[in-house]
Design a protein around this motif. Structure first.
Motif, short mmCIF file in Angstrom:
data_model
loop_
_atom_site.label_atom_id
_atom_site.label_comp_id
_atom_site.label_asym_id
_atom_site.label_seq_id
_atom_site.Cartn_x
_atom_site.Cartn_y
_atom_site.Cartn_z
N GLY A 67 24.68 -67.33 8.31
CA GLY A 67 24.42 -68.78 8.28
C GLY A 67 24.41 -69.35 9.68
O GLY A 67 25.38 -69.23 10.41
N PHE A 68 23.30 -69.98 10.05
CA PHE A 68 23.16 -70.51 11.40
C PHE A 68 22.80 -71.99 11.36
O PHE A 68 22.20 -72.47 10.40
N VAL A 69 23.15 -72.69 12.40
CA VAL A 69 22.75 -74.08 12.61
C VAL A 69 22.17 -74.18 14.02
O VAL A 69 22.48 -73.36 14.89
N ASN A 70 21.32 -75.17 14.23
CA ASN A 70 20.82 -75.38 15.59
C ASN A 70 20.94 -76.85 15.95
O ASN A 70 21.05 -77.71 15.09
N ALA A 71 20.93 -77.09 17.24
CA ALA A 71 21.01 -78.46 17.76
C ALA A 71 20.11 -78.55 18.98
O ALA A 71 20.56 -78.57 20.12
N VAL A 72 18.80 -78.56 18.73
CA VAL A 72 17.82 -78.60 19.81
C VAL A 72 17.89 -79.95 20.53
O VAL A 72 17.70 -80.03 21.74
N GLY A 73 18.18 -81.01 19.81
CA GLY A 73 18.32 -82.32 20.44
C GLY A 73 17.02 -83.08 20.57
O GLY A 73 16.87 -83.89 21.48
N LEU A 74 16.06 -82.84 19.68
CA LEU A 74 14.79 -83.56 19.67
C LEU A 74 14.02 -83.46 20.99
O LEU A 74 13.43 -84.42 21.48
#
Length: 105
Positions: free
Chosen positions: A68-75
């Motif tokens: 299970g992964f999450v990402n936070a590219v930040g738009l």
């Protein structure tokens, strides 16, 4: 099994899509997918805002459970005017539907 096209607006397109995300940040990637993957009928741009944003620095990916992964590219995006300029320079097939993902700020 034959996959039928669906009607979106005034276009009949294949029902498969590429969602908004990292791969659709560059318009040349959108153009390549549109030209080379006939099953794709809907291509969604990276989320674009009114002005350019650098987004978050690495690491932008975290594993919170095994598999299970999450990402936070930040738009991350070049801004609306620059993206529109780049988008106007590509040859986008008429039988595809381009879905723009936009945000306010």
């Amino acid at each position: 099994m034959k996959i039928e096209k669906i009607l979106i607006g005034d276009k009949k397109v294949m029902p498969f899509t590429i969602p908004s995300g990292i791969v659709t940040t560059d318009v040349s990637c959108l153009e390549k997918m549109a030209q080379e993957i006939p099953e794709l009928g809907i291509l969604t741009t990276k989320s674009i805002g009114p002005s350019a944003r650098e987004g978050n620095r690495e690491p932008i990916l975290a594993q919170y459970i095994p598999g299970g992964f999450v990402n936070a590219v930040g738009l991350t995006n070049p801004g609306a005017e620059e993206f529109a300029r780049k988008l106007s320079s590509i040859n986008f097939p008429k039988e595809k539907f381009l879905l723009a993902s936009i945000f306010g700020r």
